[in-house]
Design a protein around this motif. Structure first.
Motif, mmCIF file in Angstrom:
data_model
loop_
_atom_site.group_PDB
_atom_site.id
_atom_site.type_symbol
_atom_site.label_atom_id
_atom_site.label_comp_id
_atom_site.label_asym_id
_atom_site.label_seq_id
_atom_site.Cartn_x
_atom_site.Cartn_y
_atom_site.Cartn_z
ATOM 1 N N LEU A 1 44.835 48.295 35.173
ATOM 2 C CA LEU A 1 43.821 49.231 34.710
ATOM 3 C C LEU A 1 43.043 48.677 33.526
ATOM 4 N N LYS A 2 43.171 47.430 33.356
ATOM 5 C CA LYS A 2 42.398 46.775 32.308
ATOM 6 C C LYS A 2 41.544 45.702 32.962
ATOM 7 N N LEU A 3 40.602 45.293 32.205
ATOM 8 C CA LEU A 3 39.720 44.274 32.764
ATOM 9 C C LEU A 3 40.414 42.931 32.913
ATOM 10 N N TYR A 4 41.584 42.860 32.387
ATOM 11 C CA TYR A 4 42.370 41.654 32.642
ATOM 12 C C TYR A 4 42.550 41.484 34.142
ATOM 13 N N CYS A 5 42.687 42.599 34.770
ATOM 14 C CA CYS A 5 42.922 42.575 36.210
ATOM 15 C C CYS A 5 41.604 42.333 36.939
ATOM 16 N N ASP A 6 41.577 41.305 37.681
ATOM 17 C CA ASP A 6 40.344 40.984 38.385
ATOM 18 C C ASP A 6 39.981 42.036 39.414
ATOM 19 N N CYS A 7 40.976 42.577 40.004
ATOM 20 C CA CYS A 7 40.696 43.607 41.003
ATOM 21 C C CYS A 7 39.980 44.776 40.342
ATOM 22 N N PHE A 8 40.578 45.219 39.276
ATOM 23 C CA PHE A 8 39.994 46.349 38.560
ATOM 24 C C PHE A 8 38.610 45.990 38.024
ATOM 25 N N ALA A 9 38.525 44.820 37.463
ATOM 26 C CA ALA A 9 37.254 44.410 36.881
ATOM 27 C C ALA A 9 36.157 44.312 37.924
ATOM 28 N N ASN A 10 36.555 44.045 39.124
ATOM 29 C CA ASN A 10 35.565 43.929 40.176
ATOM 30 C C ASN A 10 35.393 45.225 40.950
ATOM 31 N N GLY A 11 35.989 46.241 40.430
ATOM 32 C CA GLY A 11 35.809 47.535 41.074
ATOM 33 C C GLY A 11 36.515 47.659 42.391
ATOM 34 N N GLU A 12 37.637 47.057 42.477
ATOM 35 C CA GLU A 12 38.356 47.122 43.734
ATOM 36 C C GLU A 12 39.754 47.674 43.510
ATOM 37 N N PHE A 13 40.236 48.221 44.539
ATOM 38 C CA PHE A 13 41.631 48.614 44.500
ATOM 39 C C PHE A 13 42.478 47.386 44.702
ATOM 40 N N CYS A 14 43.629 47.448 44.153
ATOM 41 C CA CYS A 14 44.556 46.367 44.422
ATOM 42 C C CYS A 14 45.037 46.502 45.875
ATOM 43 N N ASN A 15 45.048 45.419 46.497
ATOM 44 C CA ASN A 15 45.448 45.429 47.891
ATOM 45 C C ASN A 15 46.141 44.110 48.184
ATOM 46 N N ASN A 16 47.351 44.228 48.575
ATOM 47 C CA ASN A 16 48.142 43.031 48.845
ATOM 48 C C ASN A 16 48.258 42.144 47.614
ATOM 49 N N CYS A 17 48.319 42.781 46.501
ATOM 50 C CA CYS A 17 48.463 42.023 45.264
ATOM 51 C C CYS A 17 49.942 41.881 44.904
ATOM 52 N N ASN A 18 50.155 41.124 43.888
ATOM 53 C CA ASN A 18 51.514 40.916 43.412
ATOM 54 C C ASN A 18 51.751 41.638 42.091
ATOM 55 N N CYS A 19 50.926 42.560 41.837
ATOM 56 C CA CYS A 19 51.001 43.235 40.547
ATOM 57 C C CYS A 19 52.231 44.143 40.458
ATOM 58 N N VAL A 20 52.574 44.410 39.236
ATOM 59 C CA VAL A 20 53.720 45.258 38.958
ATOM 60 C C VAL A 20 53.242 46.556 38.323
ATOM 61 N N ASN A 21 53.794 47.619 38.806
ATOM 62 C CA ASN A 21 53.438 48.924 38.248
ATOM 63 C C ASN A 21 51.937 49.156 38.317
ATOM 64 N N CYS A 22 51.428 48.904 39.451
ATOM 65 C CA CYS A 22 49.975 48.980 39.627
ATOM 66 C C CYS A 22 49.502 50.435 39.686
ATOM 67 N N PHE A 23 48.505 50.672 38.920
ATOM 68 C CA PHE A 23 47.880 51.998 38.943
ATOM 69 C C PHE A 23 46.482 51.934 39.547
ATOM 70 N N ASN A 24 46.130 50.794 39.970
ATOM 71 C CA ASN A 24 44.791 50.639 40.507
ATOM 72 C C ASN A 24 44.767 51.003 41.988
ATOM 73 N N ASN A 25 45.053 52.237 42.228
ATOM 74 C CA ASN A 25 45.040 52.721 43.600
ATOM 75 C C ASN A 25 44.779 54.221 43.576
ATOM 76 N N LEU A 26 44.671 54.757 44.726
ATOM 77 C CA LEU A 26 44.328 56.174 44.830
ATOM 78 C C LEU A 26 45.470 57.087 44.430
ATOM 79 N N ASP A 27 46.604 56.536 44.336
ATOM 80 C CA ASP A 27 47.724 57.372 43.922
ATOM 81 C C ASP A 27 47.688 57.674 42.430
#
Length: 765
Positions: free
Chosen positions: A550-576
């Motif tokens: 949920l920070k711009l550190y995350c490229d997915c988030f920074a690019n306005g995308e949901f994380c999908n098939n990522c290796n992230c931990v405790n990801c909040f970048n999703n619809l949940d």
DNA sequence: GAGTTTGAAACT
DNA sequence: CAGTTTCAAACTC
């Protein structure tokens, strides 16, 4: 705040919003999120008012079916003067002669310069193809088809509209009943080959009879639009008339109808009933959209004339659900000379447990406020509380004079429409799977976790100023999980990234229905992205561990995308985790209003002018490593960079060396691949030929495969290896070794093929 | 794959 | 706005 109250929400039928982003221009400026010039044309609005007696009408249901056509026109007309009509062909009318042919006429001339032609339906010219198939109350299938020649690119406005664009087909079908016809789309298009690149979208709408409705109310409508500009070389010419096909249907009652769509200008009676319209964010893919309007006509309606709503606008997706009072006699034959244009505004009506996106009628939004964000190419709609009174309507003036919000028009509570829009990943053609609808509230169904972004209504005022900084295609979506009407901000990528085919459920109800509200349920299968986009971007999975993505550190988030098939931990970048995500977005925008804008600007001259919007700040990398954002983007550092020891400039020898090496490596890979392919091809080709003369022990010896062609291919491999060694300035010894190794590989390949040949074709050998 | 380096983002 | 910390990607071994 003019947000629909929870009470109103509860009253509203389910709505959905297709938040699919559509690109309005072929090439959006890189700074597309920045405030556009005041003069910039707004997205075209689509009128939705064709009327098909038994099938569809595009005007939102009005409070009364007896409403005069004039009044209806007023309502159906786009609410604001901000409508922008591009130079698009229009459908001026739809006529249905006695022979059951439906003719949709296209306005010959482009809209006036002011772009305000509130009564005209607009068809997007860019290679769109539209098929509209439906079943009338009596089960008659109706289909409209626009040949690919119809929508050849008209005069563009310098935005490259003529470029090939992905084609999509959207279909609207009735839930529960099979609609045929779609399969013939390619045939109708006249070019089956072009369909290969087309995407298919399906929208299903089932309309249930109201209490007051006497006759069968199930209406089936299929609207299929195939968009494909590829191969279109003649932008101006348009097929004058397109013949439709009748869709066979199980319902034997009435014969299929043939619908003819023509371009000739003609006036046509239009339905006066109210309609609900949904405009979908105009980003990403200009050729996407399809508007569906479903109107039920009283079975007792004396007239058979039908107005078929075709809402297709450039870069716009519009969903229109029209519902007219079932008993209204006025509907038949009523005409609406002026087509309405609808702003590509999206809004969402939140419902308590909304799992779906809500679409609010835009063109004639009884309970919607249009929100204009200064500088934003996107239009938003705010739901306003429905009251008996009406709020002061601010003239919908146009363009960007009003920085924020237009006031709501008088609110009409009837004809509320809710739709749950399934969103499908743009990558592939998705088939919509009809799903029984059990309640007004429809859930966006996805095979994976539903993903949505919700922005609480209360936050809207704070966020609005930053809307322009949201990623392209940002739309407002309904709040989730609460009875409060809210907004969800969905940057386009979020929308389009939703992994699963979703359904769009349209539910429209009329407050005038005495008992059970009429419900129109529709499902949309939407492909969110254009083909080009779909094929372009496999984003690297992120590995965030602490930022929750949920920070711009995350490229997915920074690019306005949901994380999908990522290796992230405790990801909040999703619809949940919509609320968290929303807060994070807001926080980012608070810190940096342009946080979601592309960092790499694009100059008018093309790539040569590309530069980092903020410049890098490198200290140790010399700006020649991927740590440097400029280098990573393959652009030179500029004067705005604050880097130290920068070597990333035009004349830098280090940079040249790097570039040379990179190019050489790339060339090498290509050459090797080509050589290997050639060698394999030669060997394979050899195997198919006559059996070599020399055999041994019933099988061919490996050397018998070393024909002239194979030898040449082998030499090619060796020569290329030598060249590569030379390019990389390898010592002679190393070069020789590399060449010998390559030779060894070639020999092994030959032997391998020989062995395979003996094994695979013992008879021939 | 683990550890280090790097610079943007975030924080103070 | 500058300095510091945090973070994840890039890079090295």
């Amino acid at each position: 705040m003019d947000v629909v109250s929870p009470e109103l929400n509860s009253l509203l039928p389910d709505e959905i919003m297709d938040t699919e982003a559509i690109t309005m221009e072929e090439e959006l400026p890189v700074e597309h999120l920045a405030a556009p010039p005041q003069s910039e044309p707004e997205p075209p609005q689509v009128p939705m008012e064709t009327e098909v007696p038994e099938i569809v009408s595009l005007c939102p249901a009005t409070t009364s079916m007896q409403m005069s056509s004039a009044s209806t026109d007023a309502q159906c007309s786009t609410s604001s003067g901000t409508q922008l009509l591009l130079n698009l062909p229009k459908i001026s009318s739809v006529t249905v002669p006695a022979n059951h042919q439906l003719i949709i006429n296209k306005v010959a001339s482009a809209p006036a310069a002011d772009g305000k032609s509130p009564g005209t339906a607009v068809l997007k010219p860019e290679g769109q193809k539209l098929l509209v198939a439906g079943l009338s109350k009596t089960g008659q299938p109706i289909m409209l088809a626009l040949p690919h020649t119809w929508n050849k690119p008209a005069t563009t406005q310098g935005t490259g509209d003529a470029k090939a664009q992905p084609t999509q087909i959207k279909m609207l079908t009735t839930v529960g009943k099979p609609v045929i016809a779609v399969s013939s789309a390619s045939q109708l298009m006249g070019s089956s080959s072009t369909l290969q690149a087309q995407q298919l979208k399906t929208l299903q709408i089932t309309k249930k009879p109201t209490v007051s409705t006497a006759g069968p109310m199930i209406t089936k409508l299929i609207i299929t639009k195939a968009l494909n500009n590829k191969g279109l070389s003649s932008p101006a010419s348009v097929a004058p008339v397109v013949t439709g096909r009748v869709v066979t249907q199980s319902t034997p009652v009435t014969p299929p109808r043939t619908i003819t769509i023509g371009e000739t200008v003609s006036t046509v009676p239009q339905n006066t009933s109210g309609n609900s319209k949904v405009a979908i964010s105009p980003l990403k893919s200009p050729s996407k959209l399809t508007v569906v309007s479903v109107a039920s006509q009283s079975p007792n309606s004396p007239q058979k004339s039908v107005t078929l709503p075709l809402n297709v606008a450039l870069g716009q997706q519009i969903l229109t659900v029209q519902q007219s009072a079932a008993t209204s006699p006025a509907k038949a034959g009523t005409s609406q000379p002026n087509a309405q244009t609808v702003k590509p505004v999206q809004t969402v009506g939140g419902v308590g447990t909304s799992q779906f996106k809500t679409i609010i009628p835009l063109g004639t939004p009884p309970n919607v406020q249009q929100i204009q964000v200064p500088g934003s190419r996107f239009h938003y709609v705010r739901l306003v509380t429905a009251t008996t009174g009406s709020t002061t309507a601010q003239s919908g003036g146009s363009t960007n004079t009003n920085p924020s919000i237009q006031q709501a028009k008088p609110v009409m509570m009837n004809a509320a429409v809710r739709m749950s829009v399934p969103i499908v990943p743009a990558q592939n053609i998705k088939q919509v799977v009809p799903k029984p609808l059990t309640s007004a509230a429809q859930v966006v169904t996805t095979s994976q976790t539903p993903q949505r972004l919700i922005m609480p209504a209360t936050h809207l005022p704070q966020i609005q100023p930053n809307l322009t900084s949201l990623p392209p295609g940002t739309v407002l979506a309904p709040a989730h999980g609460s009875g409060n009407m809210g907004y969800a901000v969905l940057p386009a990528p979020y929308v389009t990234q939703i992994p699963q085919p979703a359904f769009v459920t349209l539910t429209s109800s009329s407050t005038f229905s005495t008992a059970t509200p009429i419900q129109t349920q529709a499902r949309l299968s939407l492909n969110g992205l254009s083909t080009s986009e779909a094929t372009s971007r496999p984003r690297k999975p992120c590995n965030c561990t602490r930022s929750q993505c949920l920070k711009l550190y995350c490229d997915c988030f920074a690019n306005g995308e949901f994380c999908n098939n990522c290796n992230c931990v405790n990801c909040f970048n999703n619809l949940d985790h919509e609320s968290e995500r929303l807060k994070a977005i807001k926080a980012c925008l608070d810190r940096n209003p342009v946080a979601f804008k592309p960092k790499i600007g694009k100059g008018k001259q093309g790539e040569s002018d590309r530069r980092h919007s903020k410049g890098c700040n490198c200290k140790k990398s010399g700006c020649l490593k991927n740590y440097c954002e400029c280098y990573e983007a393959k652009i030179m550092c500029s004067s705005i960079c604050k880097c130290m020891g920068c070597k990333n400039f035009e004349e830098s020898p280090e940079r040249k060396t790097l570039m040379h090496l990179a190019d050489a490596a790339e060339v090498r890979v290509q050459q090797q691949t080509a050589a290997k392919t050639k060698l394999s091809s030669q060997i394979s080709d050899l195997l198919t030929r006559t059996t070599p003369a020399v055999t041994s022990g019933g099988g061919k010896l490996p050397y018998t495969f070393v024909t002239k062609e194979v030898a040449e291919a082998t030499c090619d491999c060796l020569l290329e290896q030598a060249e590569q060694a030379e390019l990389t300035t390898q010592p002679q010894a190393v070069a020789e070794r590399l060449i010998l190794e390559e030779f060894g590989r070639c020999l092994r390949r030959i032997i391998s093929f020989a062995g395979k040949a003996k094994t695979d074709c013992p008879i021939n050998c």
